[in-house]
Design a protein around this motif. Structure first.
Motif, PDB file in Angstrom:
ATOM      1  N   ARG A 278     -17.602   8.074  34.719  1.00  0.00           N
ATOM      2  CA  ARG A 278     -18.951   9.426  35.290  1.00  0.00           C
ATOM      3  C   ARG A 278     -18.561  10.661  35.723  1.00  0.00           C
ATOM      4  O   ARG A 278     -17.573  10.569  35.774  1.00  0.00           O
TER       5      ARG A 278
ATOM      6  N   GLN B 239     -25.744   2.713  29.357  1.00  0.00           N
ATOM      7  CA  GLN B 239     -25.365   3.302  30.361  1.00  0.00           C
ATOM      8  C   GLN B 239     -26.402   3.867  31.161  1.00  0.00           C
ATOM      9  O   GLN B 239     -26.952   3.177  31.621  1.00  0.00           O
ATOM     10  N   ASP B 240     -25.032   4.043  32.706  1.00  0.00           N
ATOM     11  CA  ASP B 240     -25.583   4.279  34.091  1.00  0.00           C
ATOM     12  C   ASP B 240     -26.310   5.275  34.149  1.00  0.00           C
ATOM     13  O   ASP B 240     -26.982   5.810  34.237  1.00  0.00           O
ATOM     14  N   ASN B 241     -27.858   4.172  34.516  1.00  0.00           N
ATOM     15  CA  ASN B 241     -28.959   5.051  35.324  1.00  0.00           C
ATOM     16  C   ASN B 241     -28.802   5.408  36.580  1.00  0.00           C
ATOM     17  O   ASN B 241     -29.568   7.064  37.077  1.00  0.00           O
ATOM     18  N   ASP B 242     -28.266   4.883  38.080  1.00  0.00           N
ATOM     19  CA  ASP B 242     -27.372   5.837  39.084  1.00  0.00           C
ATOM     20  C   ASP B 242     -27.048   6.787  38.691  1.00  0.00           C
ATOM     21  O   ASP B 242     -26.493   7.687  38.199  1.00  0.00           O
ATOM     22  N   LYS B 243     -28.147   8.097  39.798  1.00  0.00           N
ATOM     23  CA  LYS B 243     -27.588   9.058  40.095  1.00  0.00           C
ATOM     24  C   LYS B 243     -25.886   9.730  40.766  1.00  0.00           C
ATOM     25  O   LYS B 243     -25.545  10.440  39.917  1.00  0.00           O
TER      26      LYS B 243
ATOM     27  N   SER C  69     -23.643   7.952  39.723  1.00  0.00           N
ATOM     28  CA  SER C  69     -22.249   6.971  38.436  1.00  0.00           C
ATOM     29  C   SER C  69     -22.838   8.040  36.996  1.00  0.00           C
ATOM     30  O   SER C  69     -23.054   7.244  36.312  1.00  0.00           O
ATOM     31  N   TYR C  70     -24.503   9.236  37.457  1.00  0.00           N
ATOM     32  CA  TYR C  70     -24.684   9.238  35.802  1.00  0.00           C
ATOM     33  C   TYR C  70     -23.953  10.366  34.761  1.00  0.00           C
ATOM     34  O   TYR C  70     -22.371  10.720  34.745  1.00  0.00           O
ATOM     35  N   GLY C  71     -23.862   9.384  33.568  1.00  0.00           N
ATOM     36  CA  GLY C  71     -23.045  10.058  32.785  1.00  0.00           C
ATOM     37  C   GLY C  71     -21.797   8.632  32.461  1.00  0.00           C
ATOM     38  O   GLY C  71     -21.343   8.718  31.146  1.00  0.00           O
TER      39      GLY C  71
ATOM     40  N   SER D  60     -33.598   2.894  37.960  1.00  0.00           N
ATOM     41  CA  SER D  60     -33.079   4.305  38.713  1.00  0.00           C
ATOM     42  C   SER D  60     -31.933   3.316  39.045  1.00  0.00           C
ATOM     43  O   SER D  60     -30.253   3.815  38.827  1.00  0.00           O
TER      44      SER D  60
END
Length: 78
Positions: free
Chosen positions: A43, A14-18, A20-22, A67
């Motif tokens: 996302r 899962q992508d941790n970048d806010k 691309s959350y989800g 992050s």
């Protein structure tokens, strides 16, 4: 706390970048220093961007829980 495994084929991350959350990706192939990944879950709800099944490549060193990285979710069902 479980240790993050090395990226391998058929894992879900899962992508941790806010921004691309989800967003979840499945590793379909490892080529040199990159993983070829397939989008499993786009996302955010209602996002009009990429569709599931789209493939791209990501450097292997980004598969770590920071992050701007990715966190391990588990093995894919297929």
């Amino acid at each position: 706390m479980t240790e993050t495994p090395a990226p391998a084929v058929n894992q879900i991350w899962q992508d941790n970048d806010k921004r691309s959350y989800g967003r979840r990706l499945r590793i379909v192939e490892i080529v040199g220093e990159h993983a070829i990944v397939e989008l499993v879950v786009p996302r955010g709800a209602g996002h009009q961007g990429a569709k599931p099944g789209r493939q791209t490549r990501i450097r292997l060193d980004r598969f770590r829980p920071i992050s701007t990285g990715y966190r391990y979710i588990g093995q894919a069902d297929r």
